[in-house]
Design a protein around this motif. Structure first.
Motif, PDB file in Angstrom:
ATOM      1  N   ARG A 126       2.315   0.495 -42.617  1.00 36.24           N
ATOM      2  CA  ARG A 126       1.714   1.024 -43.841  1.00 36.24           C
ATOM      3  C   ARG A 126       2.408   0.378 -45.047  1.00 36.24           C
ATOM      4  O   ARG A 126       3.634   0.346 -45.102  1.00 36.24           O
ATOM      5  N   GLU A 127       1.638  -0.096 -45.969  1.00 37.77           N
ATOM      6  CA  GLU A 127       2.198  -0.706 -47.165  1.00 37.77           C
ATOM      7  C   GLU A 127       1.254  -0.453 -48.342  1.00 37.77           C
ATOM      8  O   GLU A 127       0.092  -0.856 -48.294  1.00 37.77           O
ATOM      9  N   VAL A 129       4.372   2.609 -48.496  1.00 38.17           N
ATOM     10  CA  VAL A 129       4.606   3.905 -47.860  1.00 38.17           C
ATOM     11  C   VAL A 129       4.704   4.957 -48.965  1.00 38.17           C
ATOM     12  O   VAL A 129       5.687   4.998 -49.701  1.00 38.17           O
ATOM     13  N   THR A 131       3.113   8.463 -48.508  1.00 37.43           N
ATOM     14  CA  THR A 131       2.995   9.846 -48.046  1.00 37.43           C
ATOM     15  C   THR A 131       3.797  10.062 -46.768  1.00 37.43           C
ATOM     16  O   THR A 131       4.269   9.109 -46.137  1.00 37.43           O
ATOM     17  N   GLU A 133       2.543  11.026 -43.985  1.00 37.07           N
ATOM     18  CA  GLU A 133       1.782  10.393 -42.913  1.00 37.07           C
ATOM     19  C   GLU A 133       2.138   8.910 -42.808  1.00 37.07           C
ATOM     20  O   GLU A 133       2.344   8.383 -41.707  1.00 37.07           O
ATOM     21  N   ASP A 134       2.232   8.248 -43.950  1.00 39.40           N
ATOM     22  CA  ASP A 134       2.614   6.828 -43.954  1.00 39.40           C
ATOM     23  C   ASP A 134       3.964   6.616 -43.283  1.00 39.40           C
ATOM     24  O   ASP A 134       4.132   5.697 -42.478  1.00 39.40           O
ATOM     25  N   ASN A 138       4.130   4.638 -39.772  1.00 37.71           N
ATOM     26  CA  ASN A 138       4.814   3.366 -39.968  1.00 37.71           C
ATOM     27  C   ASN A 138       6.031   3.225 -39.051  1.00 37.71           C
ATOM     28  O   ASN A 138       6.463   2.117 -38.737  1.00 37.71           O
ATOM     29  N   SER A 162      -0.749  13.576 -45.184  1.00 34.27           N
ATOM     30  CA  SER A 162      -1.217  12.597 -46.172  1.00 34.27           C
ATOM     31  C   SER A 162      -1.198  13.157 -47.591  1.00 34.27           C
ATOM     32  O   SER A 162      -1.348  12.402 -48.565  1.00 34.27           O
ATOM     33  N   ALA A 166       6.367  11.010 -49.449  1.00 31.51           N
ATOM     34  CA  ALA A 166       7.043  10.369 -48.312  1.00 31.51           C
ATOM     35  C   ALA A 166       8.386  11.003 -47.997  1.00 31.51           C
ATOM     36  O   ALA A 166       8.817  11.028 -46.838  1.00 31.51           O
TER      37      ALA A 166
END
Length: 363
Positions: A126-127, A129, A131, A133-134, A138, A162, A166
């Protein structure tokens, strides 16, 4: 003797600030709306004689030597490294996820390098990052995300991963070795005689007076105090003029099990996918107490009730910034602590914030 100061809240933020100011020669009056000191860290003997944490498990861990030494003035310690298991599909696995989790869950025989390669193979890059979820996708990919994180997050926060920043998921490590400790901090311990005893020692000072079951909102004649240290919810202080800051609350279901030496294998067991509660904690693991029975607590996250966790979302941070701007104009009030600073502080971080606030006040 210096002029009086009022401190609102007898948890970590208020009590540490009070002690520092008292040691510097100030007269300090500390109030709390609850019938006890120690805030959410309050512990007590239940009716069966088991030492329990009334507001869920509090495990002290820190890499800050200064903070550990500071609290060591008020307590001796019991060395304790917290371990957690996560129940998935009726089986118990080490959590945070490590190599043993992978091997048991998938019937593998990975070494450290093999575990690292496994994570690299299943992760969904993921890019950027942004959230929770990310963060998880990831790092560990979709299957582990769905088994251990997705439903737990939904229960804990009432939101999708989400929808959370993060930093929430970033608090939980993922390991390629077999270290099954929940924390890896240098200092991990429990106050030998409990948190409440530690707070009693902290507040035992001739310059400190304590008054319980007093609500700041109902307090009269606050003008007589030279300064106020406020540790409650910042939106409450300003009478919700910009609206309510969102917090997550908890309901605790305590239970004593007579003639049960040990209920579960670790201090805390997470239930990400089953039950309405998120986790069960058994206190004897934490305290080392010997008793013929055992006491546990189940935690049920909920929207209403006492504020426990600031909800880490961008729009909430923006709302807090508006309150923070008001706070910056309050020359007679210092705001410190998880609720007053709307931050997801650990205990040691609150102590650090209080020491900083006290230093600035003492000058």
């Amino acid at each position: 003797m210096h002029s009086d100061l009022l401190i609102v809240g007898a948890g970590y933020a208020g009590s540490v600030t009070a002690r520092e100011l008292a040691d510097a020669g100030h007269r300090v009056h500390i109030i709390d709306k609850r019938p006890h000191i120690a805030g959410n860290a309050y512990d007590e003997l239940d009716e069966h004689g088991v030492l329990i944490h009334r507001y869920g498990p509090h495990i002290f861990h820190s890499n800050g030597e200064r903070i550990f030494e500071y609290l060591s003035r008020f307590t001796k310690w019991r060395s304790y490294e917290h371990r957690v298991r996560g129940v998935v599909g009726g089986a118990s696995y080490p959590f945070p996820i490590n190599r043993d989790t992978l091997n048991k869950l998938y019937g593998l025989d990975l070494d450290d390098a093999g575990a690292e390669a496994y994570f690299e193979r299943v992760r969904e890059p993921r890019e950027p990052v942004l959230t929770s979820e990310d963060v998880v996708l990831n790092t560990v990919g979709r299957d582990l995300y769905e088994k251990f994180f997705l439903n737990y997050t939904r229960k804990q926060w009432g939101l999708e991963p989400s929808e959370l920043k993060a930093g929430v998921a970033a608090r939980i490590p993922v390991r390629v070795n077999t270290d099954d400790r929940y924390f890896t901090d240098r200092f991990q311990a429990m106050p030998l005689h409990g948190y409440t005893k530690m707070f009693e020692a902290m507040l035992d000072h001739p310059n400190i007076s304590v008054e319980l079951e007093i609500d700041f909102a109902e307090l009269r004649n606050i003008d007589r105090y030279q300064h106020i240290v406020y540790t409650g919810p910042i939106d409450t202080y300003f009478n919700y003029c910009y609206g309510h800051l969102p917090y997550r609350s908890l309901r605790f279901e305590h239970e004593h099990l007579p003639n049960v030496q040990q209920y579960q294998e670790t201090g805390t067991v997470n239930y990400p996918n089953d039950h309405a509660y998120t986790r069960i904690t058994e206190f004897k693991h934490l305290t080392g107490q010997t008793h013929s029975g055992t006491s546990i607590v189940r935690e049920y996250p909920q929207a209403e009730g006492d504020p426990y966790y600031p909800i880490p979302r961008t729009e909430n941070e923006s709302l807090f910034k508006r309150y923070e701007e008001l706070a910056s104009k309050e020359t007679r009030v210092t705001f410190v602590g998880r609720l007053a600073q709307y931050r997801y502080y650990n205990m040691d971080q609150v102590v650090g914030a209080a020491l900083t606030a006290a230093k600035q006040l003492i000058g």
